[in-house]
Motif scaffolding. Structure first.
Motif, short mmCIF file in Angstrom:
data_model
loop_
_atom_site.label_atom_id
_atom_site.label_comp_id
_atom_site.label_asym_id
_atom_site.label_seq_id
_atom_site.Cartn_x
_atom_site.Cartn_y
_atom_site.Cartn_z
N SER A 242 89.37 27.68 25.03
CA SER A 242 88.52 28.87 25.17
C SER A 242 87.40 28.82 24.15
O SER A 242 87.48 28.10 23.13
CB SER A 242 89.33 30.16 24.99
N LEU A 243 86.36 29.56 24.43
CA LEU A 243 85.18 29.65 23.57
C LEU A 243 84.73 31.10 23.60
O LEU A 243 84.52 31.66 24.68
CB LEU A 243 84.09 28.72 24.09
N ARG A 244 84.59 31.69 22.43
CA ARG A 244 84.10 33.08 22.39
C ARG A 244 83.17 33.26 21.20
O ARG A 244 83.31 32.59 20.17
CB ARG A 244 85.26 34.06 22.33
N ARG A 245 82.23 34.19 21.36
CA ARG A 245 81.34 34.52 20.25
C ARG A 245 82.08 35.35 19.22
O ARG A 245 82.87 36.22 19.56
CB ARG A 245 80.13 35.31 20.75
N ARG A 246 81.80 35.07 17.96
CA ARG A 246 82.35 35.88 16.88
C ARG A 246 81.42 37.05 16.61
O ARG A 246 80.19 36.94 16.75
CB ARG A 246 82.51 35.05 15.61
N THR A 247 81.98 38.14 16.18
CA THR A 247 81.18 39.33 15.92
C THR A 247 80.11 39.08 14.86
O THR A 247 78.97 39.52 14.98
CB THR A 247 82.09 40.49 15.47
N GLY A 434 72.60 29.18 20.06
CA GLY A 434 73.79 28.47 19.61
C GLY A 434 74.58 27.79 20.70
O GLY A 434 75.61 27.19 20.43
N ILE A 435 74.10 27.83 21.96
CA ILE A 435 74.80 27.17 23.06
C ILE A 435 73.83 26.25 23.79
O ILE A 435 72.73 26.67 24.16
CB ILE A 435 75.39 28.17 24.07
N ALA A 436 74.25 25.01 24.02
CA ALA A 436 73.45 24.08 24.81
C ALA A 436 74.40 23.23 25.66
O ALA A 436 75.59 23.13 25.36
CB ALA A 436 72.61 23.18 23.92
N ILE A 437 73.87 22.67 26.74
CA ILE A 437 74.67 21.85 27.63
C ILE A 437 73.96 20.51 27.86
O ILE A 437 72.75 20.40 27.73
CB ILE A 437 74.89 22.54 29.00
#
Length: 473
Positions: A242-247, A434-437
């Motif tokens: 899983s991948l989630r953003r931190r607060t 902060g996200i790339a593919i």
């Protein structure tokens, strides 16, 4: 001194490793690969001490990305090009020269005569004289070739070519995605033959393909070594669940051992940015929370294929390989005569097995034909060799040794609308810091295209992390 930003690269194929290499110059990098090894479809094969390629064996020499990477890694002196031998296509039980084309779209009408019936040739020869209107925003490339040249050209020239590249079906594959330059030329209308000729003429600077003496999988060895020298952490057998953003900024990844179920033990890895270099269904799942729009990628179909390497004695091969139109043979879609195509393979084979031995790679499997691969390795090897013995020049051959390399779900299918789907995802991610593919799911399945997408992904992350830590929350 402020600590470096921490970037996770999920996926250790050539795209992931190339992105990690670039990012490692200014970031702390962790590469997480779920399989036991790095490299993806760049894999070595050792047959009785002879190192060969089990997956990709070449890269485009007319694009800079892979060529530049090879030289930056110090492999420039090992670059080799195919011999002068040309491929054949199996027509009426005999191998004939593949007519000149641009990825299967004809560029020479006269050369089509040897692969078409009289009726089929008359149909194709009429193409330049007919009026052709504009194309829609996207359309299957096979449908356009059907319309312009007739179904025989699609079945006997285009299908064998695209079957080798994508293991797909040309009447389903996106024209805009598989041949973007030709599509842009043709979309306003006019003769497809003339457009293909013009595109081919503009792309004639030097050899089309290149390889490395000893195999292109050596790139993986060099990338891994360089990343370790830069202090990167490389973890194989590590599945990101899983991948989630931190607060407070950045991301938290749940990473478990490969093979464990979702309920298995998972460790939390906190990073400041993430590059996803995985198949489409994997990044669609991982981005389900942070980027819900990525969900549409979960249904991208993939083809499973196998490369069956055969070391054979007393086979009489013609050309650098043989393309097989769908339906002509039960399972084989192409054979590459590696020892005729690559001088270094011929030399290595002769040193190990003596004269009269050929190394041949048989490609088995198209999209939707997964059942053909459901055999144990030895049975698949023997079935493939028995089928190859029906080819011209094989009847008196003897199998010395062989190996089966399986690529389950290895080749994404670029269906109609693929480029629009890529553009939507990139537009969405542009607003997601902060996200790339990167990787084969996007702009091309070859090494050069994968490295290009890796560079693009790394550039996005580098730009967003510029000024660290002042530029972050």
């Amino acid at each position: 001194m402020s600590p470096q930003p921490h970037v996770a690269v999920i996926g250790g194929g050539v795209a992931g490793l190339a992105a990690a290499r670039r990012l490692a110059a200014g970031c702390r990098v962790t590469v997480l690969e779920s399989s036991p090894r790095f490299g993806g479809k760049l894999a070595p094969l050792s047959l009785e001490g002879v190192r060969l390629d089990a997956g990709a064996e070449s890269f485009l020499a007319r694009r800079p990305e892979a060529v530049d990477l090879v030289h930056e890694l110090g492999f420039g002196v090992m670059v080799v090009h195919p011999t002068a031998e040309k491929p054949r296509v199996l027509i009426g039980g005999r191998p004939v020269r593949v007519p000149p084309s641009l990825l299967g779209v004809p560029t020479d009408l006269a050369a089509l005569a040897v692969v078409l019936s009289d009726e089929g040739y008359a149909r194709a020869a009429d193409e330049p004289r007919r009026e052709w209107g504009p194309l829609p925003d996207d359309i299957a490339i096979g449908a356009v070739v059907d319309d312009h040249f007739g179904a025989e050209v699609t079945d006997r020239v285009l299908e064998p070519m695209l079957g080798g590249v994508y293991a797909g079906r040309s009447r389903e594959l996106s024209f805009a995605a598989v041949a973007p330059d030709l599509f842009e030329r043709a979309r306003a209308g006019g003769s497809l033959l003339h457009h293909a000729r013009a595109a081919a003429r503009s792309d004639q600077d030097g050899p089309v393909f290149a390889g490395l003496a000893g195999g292109v999988s050596r790139l993986v060895d060099a990338l891994v070594q360089e990343l370790r020298r830069h202090g990167a952490t490389l973890r194989s057998g590590a599945t990101v669940r899983s991948l989630r953003r931190r607060t407070g900024g950045g991301f938290e990844l749940a990473v478990g051992a490969a093979g464990e179920g979702a309920s298995g033990t998972a460790a939390a890895v906190e990073v400041d940015a993430v590059v996803l270099a995985t198949p489409a269904h994997a990044f669609a799942r991982l981005l389900s929370e942070a980027v819900p729009a990525a969900a549409e990628w979960a249904d991208v179909p993939y083809a499973s294929v196998a490369v069956v390497t055969l070391v054979v004695r007393d086979v009489r091969t013609e050309g650098s390989g043989l393309l097989v139109p769908p339906g002509v043979l039960p399972t084989i879609k192409a054979v590459t005569h590696s020892s005729a195509k690559w001088a270094w393979v011929a030399e290595a084979a002769q040193r190990r097995w003596g004269p009269g031995v050929s190394v041949v790679r048989a490609s088995v499997g198209r999209v939707g034909e997964e059942a053909l691969l459901q055999l144990p390795d030895e049975a698949l090897l023997q079935r493939t060799y028995a089928e190859a013995q029906e080819l011209p020049g094989w009847s008196r051959s003897h199998l010395v040794t062989g190996h089966v390399s399986r690529w389950g779900g290895g080749l994404p299918q670029y269906l109609v609308g693929h480029r629009q789907r890529v553009a939507r995802l990139r537009a969405t991610l542009a607003a997601e810091p902060g996200i790339a593919i990167c990787g084969a799911a996007l702009d091309g399945v070859g090494i050069a295209a994968c490295v290009a997408s890796a560079n693009r992904a790394a550039e996005k992350i580098e730009s967003e992390l510029a000024g660290w830590p002042e530029g972050t929350e």
